[in-house]
Design a protein around this motif. Structure first.
Motif, mmCIF file in Angstrom:
data_model
loop_
_atom_site.group_PDB
_atom_site.id
_atom_site.type_symbol
_atom_site.label_atom_id
_atom_site.label_comp_id
_atom_site.label_asym_id
_atom_site.label_seq_id
_atom_site.Cartn_x
_atom_site.Cartn_y
_atom_site.Cartn_z
ATOM 1 N N PRO A 271 -5.428 7.216 1.685
ATOM 2 C CA PRO A 271 -6.828 7.655 1.804
ATOM 3 C C PRO A 271 -7.348 7.458 3.226
ATOM 4 O O PRO A 271 -7.144 6.400 3.837
ATOM 5 C CB PRO A 271 -7.562 6.754 0.812
ATOM 6 C CG PRO A 271 -6.522 6.371 -0.188
ATOM 7 C CD PRO A 271 -5.249 6.252 0.580
ATOM 8 N N ALA A 272 -8.019 8.478 3.759
ATOM 9 C CA ALA A 272 -8.477 8.443 5.152
ATOM 10 C C ALA A 272 -9.430 7.273 5.400
ATOM 11 O O ALA A 272 -9.370 6.637 6.462
ATOM 12 C CB ALA A 272 -9.154 9.764 5.501
ATOM 13 N N ARG A 273 -10.306 6.980 4.449
ATOM 14 C CA ARG A 273 -11.242 5.872 4.632
ATOM 15 C C ARG A 273 -10.505 4.543 4.748
ATOM 16 O O ARG A 273 -10.896 3.654 5.512
ATOM 17 C CB ARG A 273 -12.251 5.814 3.479
ATOM 18 C CG ARG A 273 -13.336 6.872 3.574
ATOM 19 C CD ARG A 273 -14.126 6.975 2.283
ATOM 20 N NE ARG A 273 -14.789 5.710 1.959
ATOM 21 C CZ ARG A 273 -15.332 5.446 0.763
ATOM 22 N NH1 ARG A 273 -15.264 6.354 -0.214
ATOM 23 N NH2 ARG A 273 -15.927 4.293 0.554
ATOM 24 N N LEU A 274 -9.425 4.412 4.009
ATOM 25 C CA LEU A 274 -8.636 3.187 4.086
ATOM 26 C C LEU A 274 -7.917 3.093 5.424
ATOM 27 O O LEU A 274 -7.833 2.009 6.021
ATOM 28 C CB LEU A 274 -7.634 3.136 2.931
ATOM 29 C CG LEU A 274 -6.696 1.927 2.902
ATOM 30 C CD1 LEU A 274 -7.491 0.623 2.845
ATOM 31 C CD2 LEU A 274 -5.747 2.021 1.706
ATOM 32 N N VAL A 275 -7.414 4.217 5.914
ATOM 33 C CA VAL A 275 -6.748 4.230 7.220
ATOM 34 C C VAL A 275 -7.729 3.818 8.318
ATOM 35 O O VAL A 275 -7.394 3.023 9.202
ATOM 36 C CB VAL A 275 -6.149 5.617 7.511
ATOM 37 C CG1 VAL A 275 -5.628 5.685 8.953
ATOM 38 C CG2 VAL A 275 -5.023 5.930 6.539
ATOM 39 N N ASP A 276 -8.950 4.345 8.246
ATOM 40 C CA ASP A 276 -9.962 3.971 9.246
ATOM 41 C C ASP A 276 -10.230 2.466 9.203
ATOM 42 O O ASP A 276 -10.363 1.813 10.249
ATOM 43 C CB ASP A 276 -11.267 4.728 8.993
ATOM 44 C CG ASP A 276 -11.157 6.204 9.336
ATOM 45 O OD1 ASP A 276 -10.225 6.565 10.081
ATOM 46 O OD2 ASP A 276 -11.983 6.997 8.853
ATOM 47 N N THR B 51 -3.984 9.789 12.190
ATOM 48 C CA THR B 51 -3.989 11.110 11.552
ATOM 49 C C THR B 51 -2.779 11.281 10.648
ATOM 50 O O THR B 51 -2.874 11.794 9.531
ATOM 51 C CB THR B 51 -3.991 12.225 12.622
ATOM 52 O OG1 THR B 51 -5.163 12.099 13.429
ATOM 53 C CG2 THR B 51 -3.970 13.603 11.975
ATOM 54 N N GLU B 52 -1.628 10.830 11.129
ATOM 55 C CA GLU B 52 -0.411 10.937 10.319
ATOM 56 C C GLU B 52 -0.484 10.014 9.102
ATOM 57 O O GLU B 52 -0.084 10.387 8.000
ATOM 58 C CB GLU B 52 0.815 10.602 11.170
ATOM 59 C CG GLU B 52 2.138 10.727 10.435
ATOM 60 C CD GLU B 52 2.401 12.139 9.921
ATOM 61 O OE1 GLU B 52 3.201 12.266 8.973
ATOM 62 O OE2 GLU B 52 1.811 13.104 10.443
ATOM 63 N N LEU B 53 -1.012 8.820 9.290
ATOM 64 C CA LEU B 53 -1.141 7.895 8.153
ATOM 65 C C LEU B 53 -2.053 8.458 7.078
ATOM 66 O O LEU B 53 -1.827 8.257 5.881
ATOM 67 C CB LEU B 53 -1.668 6.541 8.639
ATOM 68 C CG LEU B 53 -0.701 5.657 9.419
ATOM 69 C CD1 LEU B 53 -1.417 4.403 9.909
ATOM 70 C CD2 LEU B 53 0.504 5.283 8.557
ATOM 71 N N ALA B 54 -3.096 9.175 7.513
ATOM 72 C CA ALA B 54 -4.056 9.739 6.554
ATOM 73 C C ALA B 54 -3.430 10.829 5.694
ATOM 74 O O ALA B 54 -4.031 11.241 4.701
ATOM 75 C CB ALA B 54 -5.271 10.275 7.293
ATOM 76 N N ARG B 55 -2.241 11.306 6.056
ATOM 77 C CA ARG B 55 -1.518 12.252 5.195
ATOM 78 C C ARG B 55 -0.929 11.556 3.982
ATOM 79 O O ARG B 55 -0.619 12.202 2.974
ATOM 80 C CB ARG B 55 -0.396 12.929 5.980
ATOM 81 C CG ARG B 55 -0.859 13.847 7.101
ATOM 82 C CD ARG B 55 0.339 14.438 7.817
ATOM 83 N NE ARG B 55 1.246 15.131 6.891
ATOM 84 C CZ ARG B 55 2.485 15.512 7.195
ATOM 85 N NH1 ARG B 55 2.982 15.237 8.405
ATOM 86 N NH2 ARG B 55 3.236 16.133 6.314
ATOM 87 N N LEU C 151 0.807 -1.221 0.000
ATOM 88 C CA LEU C 151 0.000 0.000 0.000
ATOM 89 C C LEU C 151 0.841 1.272 0.000
ATOM 90 O O LEU C 151 0.300 2.365 -0.203
ATOM 91 C CB LEU C 151 -0.921 0.005 1.221
ATOM 92 C CG LEU C 151 -1.995 -1.089 1.262
ATOM 93 C CD1 LEU C 151 -2.594 -1.178 2.664
ATOM 94 C CD2 LEU C 151 -3.082 -0.805 0.232
ATOM 95 N N ILE C 152 2.129 1.134 0.201
ATOM 96 C CA ILE C 152 2.999 2.326 0.303
ATOM 97 C C ILE C 152 4.236 2.179 -0.585
ATOM 98 O O ILE C 152 5.362 2.387 -0.127
ATOM 99 C CB ILE C 152 3.405 2.576 1.767
ATOM 100 C CG1 ILE C 152 3.938 1.276 2.420
ATOM 101 C CG2 ILE C 152 2.232 3.131 2.572
ATOM 102 C CD1 ILE C 152 4.529 1.496 3.798
ATOM 103 N N PRO C 153 4.085 1.822 -1.846
ATOM 104 C CA PRO C 153 5.265 1.640 -2.696
ATOM 105 C C PRO C 153 6.031 2.960 -2.850
ATOM 106 O O PRO C 153 5.432 4.027 -3.014
ATOM 107 C CB PRO C 153 4.666 1.187 -4.031
ATOM 108 C CG PRO C 153 3.283 1.772 -4.034
ATOM 109 C CD PRO C 153 2.825 1.681 -2.615
#
Length: 393
Positions: free
Chosen positions: A284-289, A277-281, A253-255
């Motif tokens: 996508p915020a929905r994916l982080v949730d 919050t930092e990951l959502a930077r 997810l982070i290539p």
């Protein structure tokens, strides 16, 4: 009625062949219009070839089979044809070429090429039976409510594969090939979305992001899209051609994102911020949730040790999923497998043991990547068969 050549299928390969195989040519199709898959391709703009097209972009039990046809009619040859017809085009990502206007421009170009060679086109015509004769082939077709018997020296199978049956796709080419003694390799839906029986990604439907998607056979760096039924997007469609039921896929997810270092730096500067919050930077915020529940991501940055950050990055870099299946032929862009290339000449596309019988395009066990490669195979294989037939006149 006598013809030198009858081509079954007025798609990309069939029309390309008709434009090159000389006199007394008839193209038959059961559809109401020619080139229907061309019309809908590329969002109506037709991804007609790829600048990078080469044998390495195609799957087949014989990876060398496509080399001859692709070398003798290249993407540059088709681009030259498009330019001569004044069709404007543009390049998108990864060498994909699209019409600036409508995909109908490509269809009209091929129809014009056919008209110039006086090839006839019969639409809404159904093949009832076909048989080999001493002089070639005899076909019985139904057209405008009556049956007509055709005789031809050459018969070209260009009816494609099983993909998108709502557009009339069938296994006709395979049935005819087997009737004439040719082998068929296993056929499967390819360039197709993955499905998950538990509907686990419904809440993420519409979210997309660039990923690196892989299994034991292939790896692709393109975008991925979550759907209410599973996963789609370019990387998923590409990998589906290399996937088998029951296999796991690996999602990075982070290539190319140095997330571990970024999180460590942010921990120094803003340790009181929530990790999500930092990951959502960066995602996508929905994916982080969603992932915060699945991977138990919680707490502030200051609460995270280097070891826990390293574990998180490892999980995001290798998220293992096991699809239940695919959407199947219903939405597959192509069919993997088909008429065995062992039966065919790679130079002419003619059956080795059935003189005058040719197979081209998607009907053959040559399947391209997503991005214009399958159209290039249609142009190249259609040209190869057409020139071989013309050379005999």
């Amino acid at each position: 009625m006598n013809f030198n050549t009858v081509i079954l299928g007025a798609g990309a390969a069939g029309m390309m062949c008709a434009a090159h195989c000389g006199a007394r040519v008839l193209v038959i199709d059961h559809a109401k219009a020619a080139g229907e898959k061309i019309r809908i391709s590329g969002g109506g703009r037709c991804n007609f070839t790829n600048l990078n097209a080469g044998p390495g972009n195609f799957l087949s039990q014989n990876p060398h089979f496509s080399k001859s046809a692709l070398a003798r009619y290249t993407q540059w040859d088709f681009i030259d044809l498009v330019n001569r017809y004044g069709i404007e085009w543009h390049e998108k990502t990864l060498g994909q070429l699209f019409c600036n206007g409508s995909s109908k421009q490509i269809i009209n170009m091929l129809l014009d090429k056919m008209e110039r060679t006086r090839a006839e086109l019969w639409l809404q015509t159904t093949l009832k039976n076909a048989r080999k004769t001493e002089a070639g082939f005899a076909l019985e077709v139904e057209r405008e409510g009556r049956r007509v018997t055709l005789h031809c020296a050459n018969l070209v199978l260009a009816t494609g594969g099983k993909s998108i049956p709502k557009m009339g796709a069938t296994g006709l080419a395979y049935d005819l090939a087997q009737q004439f003694g040719l082998k068929i390799t296993e056929t499967r839906a390819a360039l197709v979305p993955f499905t998950f029986s538990d509907g686990r990604f419904k809440e993420l439907s519409g979210v997309s992001l660039p990923v690196q998607l892989s299994n034991d056979q292939a790896i692709f760096d393109e975008s991925m899209l979550f759907t209410h039924r599973g996963l789609s997007g370019p990387s998923v469609l590409q990998l589906s051609s290399y996937w088998r039921e029951g296999e796991a896929i690996h999602v990075n997810l982070i290539p190319d994102l140095p997330l571990f270092n970024l999180l460590r730096e942010q921990r120094k500067e803003g340790g009181r911020k929530a990790l999500t919050t930092e990951l959502a930077r960066h995602m996508p915020a929905r994916l982080v949730d969603y992932l915060s529940q699945k991977l138990l991501i919680a707490g502030n940055l200051a609460d995270q040790s280097d070891a826990s950050l390293s574990d998180l990055v490892a999980n995001l870099s290798d998220w293992q999923l096991r699809p239940s299946g695919t959407e199947g032929y219903r939405t597959a862009e192509v069919t993997l497998g088909g008429i065995d290339t062992e039966n065919l000449s790679s130079k002419t596309m003619e059956a080795k043991d059935v003189p005058g019988l040719f197979a081209i395009g998607e009907a053959v066990d040559v399947t391209g990547w997503l991005g214009g490669y399958n159209f290039q195979w249609a142009w190249s294989s259609g040209h190869a068969a057409g020139k071989a037939i013309a050379d005999r006149i």
